[in-house]
Design a protein around this motif. Structure first.
Motif, short mmCIF file in Angstrom:
data_model
loop_
_atom_site.label_atom_id
_atom_site.label_comp_id
_atom_site.label_asym_id
_atom_site.label_seq_id
_atom_site.Cartn_x
_atom_site.Cartn_y
_atom_site.Cartn_z
N UNK A 38 -29.34 -0.17 13.60
CA UNK A 38 -28.39 -0.93 12.80
C UNK A 38 -28.24 -2.30 13.43
N UNK A 39 -28.34 -3.36 12.64
CA UNK A 39 -28.33 -4.74 13.15
C UNK A 39 -27.12 -5.47 12.58
N UNK A 40 -26.23 -5.89 13.47
CA UNK A 40 -25.01 -6.57 13.05
C UNK A 40 -25.00 -8.05 13.32
N UNK A 97 -19.92 -9.29 8.95
CA UNK A 97 -18.56 -8.77 9.08
C UNK A 97 -18.54 -7.40 9.77
N UNK A 98 -17.43 -7.08 10.35
CA UNK A 98 -17.29 -5.83 11.09
C UNK A 98 -17.65 -4.63 10.21
N UNK A 99 -18.50 -3.78 10.75
CA UNK A 99 -18.90 -2.56 10.06
C UNK A 99 -20.09 -2.69 9.14
N UNK A 100 -20.56 -3.93 8.89
CA UNK A 100 -21.69 -4.15 7.99
C UNK A 100 -22.95 -4.41 8.82
N UNK A 101 -24.07 -3.82 8.41
CA UNK A 101 -25.30 -3.94 9.20
C UNK A 101 -26.52 -3.85 8.31
N UNK A 102 -27.59 -4.48 8.74
CA UNK A 102 -28.91 -4.23 8.19
C UNK A 102 -29.49 -2.99 8.89
N UNK A 103 -30.28 -2.22 8.15
CA UNK A 103 -30.84 -0.98 8.69
C UNK A 103 -32.35 -1.11 8.83
N UNK A 219 -21.66 -18.39 4.72
CA UNK A 219 -21.32 -17.04 5.15
C UNK A 219 -19.88 -16.71 4.80
N UNK A 220 -19.65 -15.44 4.47
CA UNK A 220 -18.31 -14.96 4.17
C UNK A 220 -17.87 -13.97 5.24
N UNK A 221 -16.56 -13.95 5.48
CA UNK A 221 -15.99 -12.96 6.38
C UNK A 221 -15.52 -11.76 5.56
N UNK A 222 -15.00 -10.75 6.25
CA UNK A 222 -14.50 -9.58 5.53
C UNK A 222 -13.19 -9.86 4.82
N UNK A 223 -12.61 -11.05 5.05
CA UNK A 223 -11.33 -11.37 4.41
C UNK A 223 -11.48 -12.31 3.21
N UNK A 224 -12.62 -13.01 3.08
CA UNK A 224 -12.74 -13.97 1.98
C UNK A 224 -13.99 -13.74 1.13
N UNK A 225 -14.67 -12.61 1.31
CA UNK A 225 -15.91 -12.36 0.58
C UNK A 225 -15.62 -12.05 -0.89
N UNK A 226 -16.26 -12.77 -1.81
CA UNK A 226 -16.03 -12.50 -3.24
C UNK A 226 -16.82 -11.29 -3.71
N UNK A 227 -16.24 -10.56 -4.65
CA UNK A 227 -16.95 -9.48 -5.35
C UNK A 227 -17.48 -10.08 -6.65
N UNK A 228 -18.79 -9.99 -6.87
CA UNK A 228 -19.40 -10.68 -8.00
C UNK A 228 -20.16 -9.68 -8.88
#
Length: 291
Positions: A38-40, A97-103, A219-228
């Motif tokens: 997992x790559x963060x 962002x915390x908890x998100x990773x490439x696999x 880049x977006x953080x976990x607090x300002x990332x839009x859902x599109x």
């Protein structure tokens, strides 16, 4: 660039670029080791006139190519290769962002596509282009969502001689996603790139850039990332020459109107989205690679 304390490093090059020329090269290699990763955090550092650096994985988990490199001027076949990372900057340092990773799977087939130029607005004075990629590993237990890549491409681009022209592509996704990052891409005639969220009827602005060199990697953080529900992008061009420019790989002869974005969550740990406009039709495809 130092090797990550936990993770892996890929050193790509030298790519030999003749004076006044350009070269797009594919370098084939495997993800080292047998264990999954997992790559963060991702770092990409480039030396030379870099038009783009892309990292792909094989869609077929069983693919195995000999390590090596070859010329590959056109975009890789989306049915064969899955985009993982893309950058046009000389240095990118991106912490997800915390908890998100490439696999990544140990031993899986990878390909790096590098485009180096020594003409127009880009120079490779040493005649050699290099790229270094660092993939920083994070513990699997901390992963809450996996990241996917989006590759949008307008193959209907046409910029007539002595004109100002635009190209727009609208894509609606199979399901809404949360954006991690996005960036635009065109050739030397491009003067403005704009992108936004798209629901099939209405655009909400997200990104705008004037000029050519070093388009922002937003880049977006976990607090300002839009859902599109989808994405739309428009390229504006100025063509003061007697030549008409159409879609293609070469900066002196062709143009692009591409968009790269990254998102989560994915349906499987290894996923990408492509959106291609050709002959007025838009095709959105999810590549969902099983384990």
């Amino acid at each position: 660039m130092r090797h990550p304390k936990r993770g892996t490093q890929f050193d790509i090059g030298p790519v030999i670029v003749e004076r006044g020329k350009e070269l797009t090269e594919c370098t084939y290699f495997k993800m080292p080791g047998k264990g999954d990763m997992a790559v963060g955090r991702v770092q990409i550092k480039v030396s030379g006139g870099s038009h783009h650096v892309h990292l792909y994985r094989a869609q077929d988990p069983a693919m195995s190519l000999p390590d090596g490199h070859e010329d590959c001027n056109f975009a890789l076949d989306f049915s064969v290769w899955q985009l993982v990372l893309a950058s046009q900057q000389l240095y990118l340092d991106w912490r997800l962002p915390r908890g998100v990773a490439f696999f990544f799977q140990g031993g899986e087939q990878l390909a790096a596509q590098t485009h180096f130029v020594d003409s127009g607005l880009l120079k490779t004075p040493t005649g050699k282009g290099w790229a270094v990629m660092n993939l920083h590993a994070m513990p699997q237990r901390r992963v809450t969502s996996y990241a996917g890549a989006f590759f949008g491409q307008d193959r209907d681009v046409m910029i007539p001689a002595h004109s100002t022209a635009t190209a727009t592509t609208n894509c609606v996704f199979p399901k809404p996603v949360t954006l991690l990052a996005l960036t635009g891409h065109y050739h030397y005639r491009g003067t403005h790139f704009a992108a936004g969220a798209w629901d099939g009827r209405t655009a909400t602005p997200l990104y705008a850039y004037d000029g050519y060199l070093d388009p922002p990697f937003l880049r977006y953080s976990d607090t300002n990332a839009p859902v599109v529900p989808g994405l739309t992008w428009t390229c504006t061009y100025e063509n003061n020459t007697d030549q008409t420019f159409t879609f293609g790989p070469f900066t002196d002869k062709n143009e692009h109107c591409n968009m790269f974005a990254f998102y989560y969550p994915t349906n499987t740990p290894q996923e990408d989205l492509t959106c291609v406009q050709k002959d007025g039709a838009v095709t959105v495809t999810v590549h969902d690679r099983g384990q």
